[in-house]
Design a protein around this motif. Structure first.
Motif, mmCIF file in Angstrom:
data_model
loop_
_atom_site.group_PDB
_atom_site.id
_atom_site.type_symbol
_atom_site.label_atom_id
_atom_site.label_comp_id
_atom_site.label_asym_id
_atom_site.label_seq_id
_atom_site.Cartn_x
_atom_site.Cartn_y
_atom_site.Cartn_z
ATOM 1 N N ARG A 29 0.852 -1.194 0.000
ATOM 2 C CA ARG A 29 0.000 0.000 0.000
ATOM 3 C C ARG A 29 0.883 1.238 0.000
ATOM 4 N N LEU A 30 0.393 2.300 -0.642
ATOM 5 C CA LEU A 30 1.136 3.563 -0.641
ATOM 6 C C LEU A 30 0.896 4.284 0.674
ATOM 7 N N ALA A 32 1.381 7.916 2.736
ATOM 8 C CA ALA A 32 1.745 9.346 2.726
ATOM 9 C C ALA A 32 1.903 9.767 4.185
ATOM 10 N N GLY A 33 0.925 10.522 4.735
ATOM 11 C CA GLY A 33 1.011 10.891 6.156
ATOM 12 C C GLY A 33 0.655 9.742 7.081
ATOM 13 N N GLY A 34 -0.090 8.784 6.568
ATOM 14 C CA GLY A 34 -0.457 7.588 7.343
ATOM 15 C C GLY A 34 -1.599 7.791 8.323
ATOM 16 N N THR A 35 -2.194 8.995 8.361
ATOM 17 C CA THR A 35 -3.190 9.262 9.409
ATOM 18 C C THR A 35 -4.487 8.478 9.196
ATOM 19 N N ASP A 36 -4.763 8.065 7.985
ATOM 20 C CA ASP A 36 -5.944 7.217 7.756
ATOM 21 C C ASP A 36 -5.526 5.757 7.580
ATOM 22 N N LEU A 37 -4.490 5.546 6.778
ATOM 23 C CA LEU A 37 -4.060 4.176 6.463
ATOM 24 C C LEU A 37 -3.653 3.403 7.721
ATOM 25 N N THR A 111 -1.532 14.577 4.310
ATOM 26 C CA THR A 111 -1.199 15.241 3.042
ATOM 27 C C THR A 111 -2.448 15.485 2.195
ATOM 28 N N ASP A 162 -12.426 16.258 3.210
ATOM 29 C CA ASP A 162 -12.867 17.664 3.201
ATOM 30 C C ASP A 162 -12.272 18.482 2.067
ATOM 31 N N LEU A 207 -0.717 9.312 -7.329
ATOM 32 C CA LEU A 207 -1.096 10.711 -7.532
ATOM 33 C C LEU A 207 0.105 11.586 -7.192
ATOM 34 N N ASP A 232 -13.622 16.011 13.598
ATOM 35 C CA ASP A 232 -14.536 15.005 13.047
ATOM 36 C C ASP A 232 -14.685 15.120 11.535
HETATM 37 C C1 FAD Z 1 -9.153 11.224 14.420
HETATM 38 C C2 FAD Z 1 -9.144 11.480 12.937
HETATM 39 C C3 FAD Z 1 -9.961 12.473 12.421
HETATM 40 C C4 FAD Z 1 -9.982 12.723 11.058
HETATM 41 N N1 FAD Z 1 -10.783 13.720 10.580
HETATM 42 C C5 FAD Z 1 -10.806 14.000 9.268
HETATM 43 C C6 FAD Z 1 -11.624 15.058 8.771
HETATM 44 O O1 FAD Z 1 -12.293 15.791 9.518
HETATM 45 N N2 FAD Z 1 -11.640 15.270 7.426
HETATM 46 C C7 FAD Z 1 -10.896 14.528 6.563
HETATM 47 O O2 FAD Z 1 -10.936 14.798 5.360
HETATM 48 N N3 FAD Z 1 -10.095 13.524 7.003
HETATM 49 C C8 FAD Z 1 -10.024 13.250 8.333
HETATM 50 N N4 FAD Z 1 -9.214 12.242 8.801
HETATM 51 C C9 FAD Z 1 -8.514 11.367 7.862
HETATM 52 C C10 FAD Z 1 -7.075 11.777 7.509
HETATM 53 O O3 FAD Z 1 -6.387 12.264 8.623
HETATM 54 C C11 FAD Z 1 -7.019 12.852 6.425
HETATM 55 O O4 FAD Z 1 -7.950 12.605 5.409
HETATM 56 C C12 FAD Z 1 -5.617 12.969 5.801
HETATM 57 O O5 FAD Z 1 -5.566 14.079 4.933
HETATM 58 C C13 FAD Z 1 -5.185 11.733 5.026
HETATM 59 O O6 FAD Z 1 -3.908 12.013 4.467
HETATM 60 P P1 FAD Z 1 -2.637 11.093 4.754
HETATM 61 O O7 FAD Z 1 -1.501 11.713 4.039
HETATM 62 O O8 FAD Z 1 -2.452 10.855 6.214
HETATM 63 O O9 FAD Z 1 -3.111 9.759 4.042
HETATM 64 P P2 FAD Z 1 -2.647 8.225 4.275
HETATM 65 O O10 FAD Z 1 -3.296 7.721 5.517
HETATM 66 O O11 FAD Z 1 -1.161 8.080 4.164
HETATM 67 O O12 FAD Z 1 -3.298 7.568 3.003
HETATM 68 C C14 FAD Z 1 -4.693 7.508 2.816
HETATM 69 C C15 FAD Z 1 -4.983 6.644 1.570
HETATM 70 O O13 FAD Z 1 -4.566 7.318 0.391
HETATM 71 C C16 FAD Z 1 -3.590 6.546 -0.317
HETATM 72 N N5 FAD Z 1 -2.637 7.539 -0.827
HETATM 73 C C17 FAD Z 1 -2.003 8.487 -0.084
HETATM 74 N N6 FAD Z 1 -1.297 9.306 -0.896
HETATM 75 C C18 FAD Z 1 -1.477 8.844 -2.162
HETATM 76 C C19 FAD Z 1 -0.987 9.272 -3.437
HETATM 77 N N7 FAD Z 1 -0.202 10.347 -3.575
HETATM 78 N N8 FAD Z 1 -1.345 8.543 -4.536
HETATM 79 C C20 FAD Z 1 -2.175 7.479 -4.421
HETATM 80 N N9 FAD Z 1 -2.681 7.041 -3.245
HETATM 81 C C21 FAD Z 1 -2.322 7.722 -2.125
HETATM 82 C C22 FAD Z 1 -3.013 5.582 0.697
HETATM 83 O O14 FAD Z 1 -2.527 4.402 0.081
HETATM 84 C C23 FAD Z 1 -4.236 5.310 1.569
HETATM 85 O O15 FAD Z 1 -5.059 4.351 0.952
HETATM 86 C C24 FAD Z 1 -9.165 11.965 10.177
HETATM 87 C C25 FAD Z 1 -8.333 10.964 10.704
HETATM 88 C C26 FAD Z 1 -8.313 10.732 12.061
HETATM 89 C C27 FAD Z 1 -7.409 9.685 12.600
#
Ligand code: FAD
Ligand code: SF4
Length: 325
Positions: A29-30, A32-37, A111, A162, A207, A232
């Motif tokens: 899996r890819l 990025a910030g990992g906050t969702d994955l 991210t 969002d 992406l 949220d």
């Molecule tokens: C408590 C909590 C509250 C949250 N609240 C919100 C909220 O209010 N609104 C909201 O929008 N989100 C929310 N989130 C979710 C998350 O934090 C954000 O959406 C964040 O921007 C995800 O980005 P990331 O870089 O951490 O993604 P990651 O967790 O690293 O990746 C998310 C997914 O995208 C894929 N991915 C990442 N980058 C790429 C790329 N460049 N190309 C292809 N695939 C990719 C990954 O493989 C994974 O499947 C929340 C999370 C938590 C834990």
């Protein structure tokens, strides 16, 4: 949440590194910030043998002014989007939307690319392994039945990022790189209405960046309703962009999140072009949004409430922007 499963961490320095990692680990899996994955992995949703950190790819963390717009690397953090002077000056609605995502600590690593590619959400899915197992899992992951629509054959989990709605109403396009090279598509084409496969991203693709055109005179905004005011996901989120000349609309775009399995650019807004944004136009916006928003029982908040909130937010935001324009 359970313990994080073991995996290899591969730091990719180029798109060909990503391709090589994918060849070596078909289930990778890819990251990025990992906050969702990472949260999903700790819920037992997927157990990849490798995570490929893509934040070191060239250009991933750049924000660059272009003659007719701006280019944002997919690895730019939301915290940086909020602070960046170029974004704040040219696209304040994007900075405002980023500020509504999660909490400050999440936004330092979350991210823009991860937000766009965020997995869809559902009360039957974003749960611990034992909870999902006790419900015999569900159609989206390891099960056979959708508990939200048991007679159907598709997942209705809601897209809840969002950032996408604001980028949609600003006319964004995205750069994708894969085995066949690089291509640009309109952001709208990145998504499809399927909660289990909502991204039209090739299995070999990543992406790389987002491009926003500058449209002089365009005003945009974003509003979301959420269960907890502090941190949220949106139960319903709405972005609007519009422009007016001599009291008449010349551009009107509305996009939704939290209601469908994809971020939705509301269709038929063109019917309002050339008209003032009066009570009759607002009634038409209300009808368009209520008709196209399709929330299901994927959150603890009833679907009909989320639909009505989406239309109320759209009308309120459009009226505010029109008054400011
Ligand atoms: C408590 C909590 C509250 C949250 N609240 C919100 C909220 O209010 N609104 C909201 O929008 N989100 C929310 N989130 C979710 C998350 O934090 C954000 O959406 C964040 O921007 C995800 O980005 P990331 O870089 O951490 O993604 P990651 O967790 O690293 O990746 C998310 C997914 O995208 C894929 N991915 C990442 N980058 C790429 C790329 N460049 N190309 C292809 N695939 C990719 C990954 O493989 C994974 O499947 C929340 C999370 C938590 C834990
Ligand atoms: S909408 Fe149905 S299939 Fe999709 S996650 Fe929820 S219960 Fe599972």
């Amino acid at each position: 949440m359970s313990e994080l499963p073991s995996f290899e961490l591969i730091r990719a320095a180029s798109v060909s590194d990503v391709a090589a990692a994918r060849r070596g680990h078909l289930d990778c899996r890819l990251l990025a910030g990992g906050t969702d994955l990472i949260a999903n992995l700790r819920r037992g949703i997927g157990g990849p043998t490798a995570l490929v950190d893509i934040t070191g790819l060239p250009g991933m963390r750049d924000i660059a002014a272009e003659p007719d717009g701006i280019r944002i690397g997919a690895g730019v953090t939301l915290a940086r989007l909020i602070e960046d002077p170029l974004i704040r000056c040219r696209f304040p609605a994007l900075a405002d939307a980023a500020a509504t995502v999660a909490g400050p600590a999440h936004r330092t690593s979350a991210t823009i690319g991860g937000n766009l590619c965020l997995d869809t959400r559902c009360v039957f899915y974003n749960e611990s392994e034992w909870w999902r197992k006790s419900n015999e899992f569900c159609l989206k992951h390891r099960g056979t039945v959708c508990h939200v629509a048991p007679t159907g054959n598709r997942c209705h989990a809601a897209y809840s990022g969002d950032i996408a709605p604001v980028l949609l109403v600003l006319g964004a396009s995205v750069e994708l790189a894969g085995d066949g090279g690089t291509r640009w598509i309109a952001l709208d084409e990145l998504f499809r209405e399927d909660g289990a496969a909502h991204l039209a991203l090739g299995a070999d693709e990543v992406l790389l960046s987002v491009r926003l055109p500058v449209e002089p005179g365009l005003l945009a905004g974003y509003e979301k309703a959420r269960f907890r005011g502090a941190i949220d996901f949106p139960l319903a989120g709405v972005a609007v962009s519009l422009r007016q000349a001599d009291g008449m609309l010349t551009v009107l775009r509305i996009a939704l999140t939290g209601t469908n399995s994809r971020p939705l650019l509301v269709s038929d807004c063109e019917a309002l072009i050339g008209r003032p944004l009066d009570a009759s136009a607002l009634r038409q916006i209300d009808r368009l949004v209520q008709k196209q928003a399709a929330p299901m029982r994927t959150t603890i908040i009833p679907a009909h409430y989320r639909r009505r909130v989406a239309s109320a937010l759209a009308c309120r935001l459009a009226a505010r922007l029109f008054a400011e324009a």
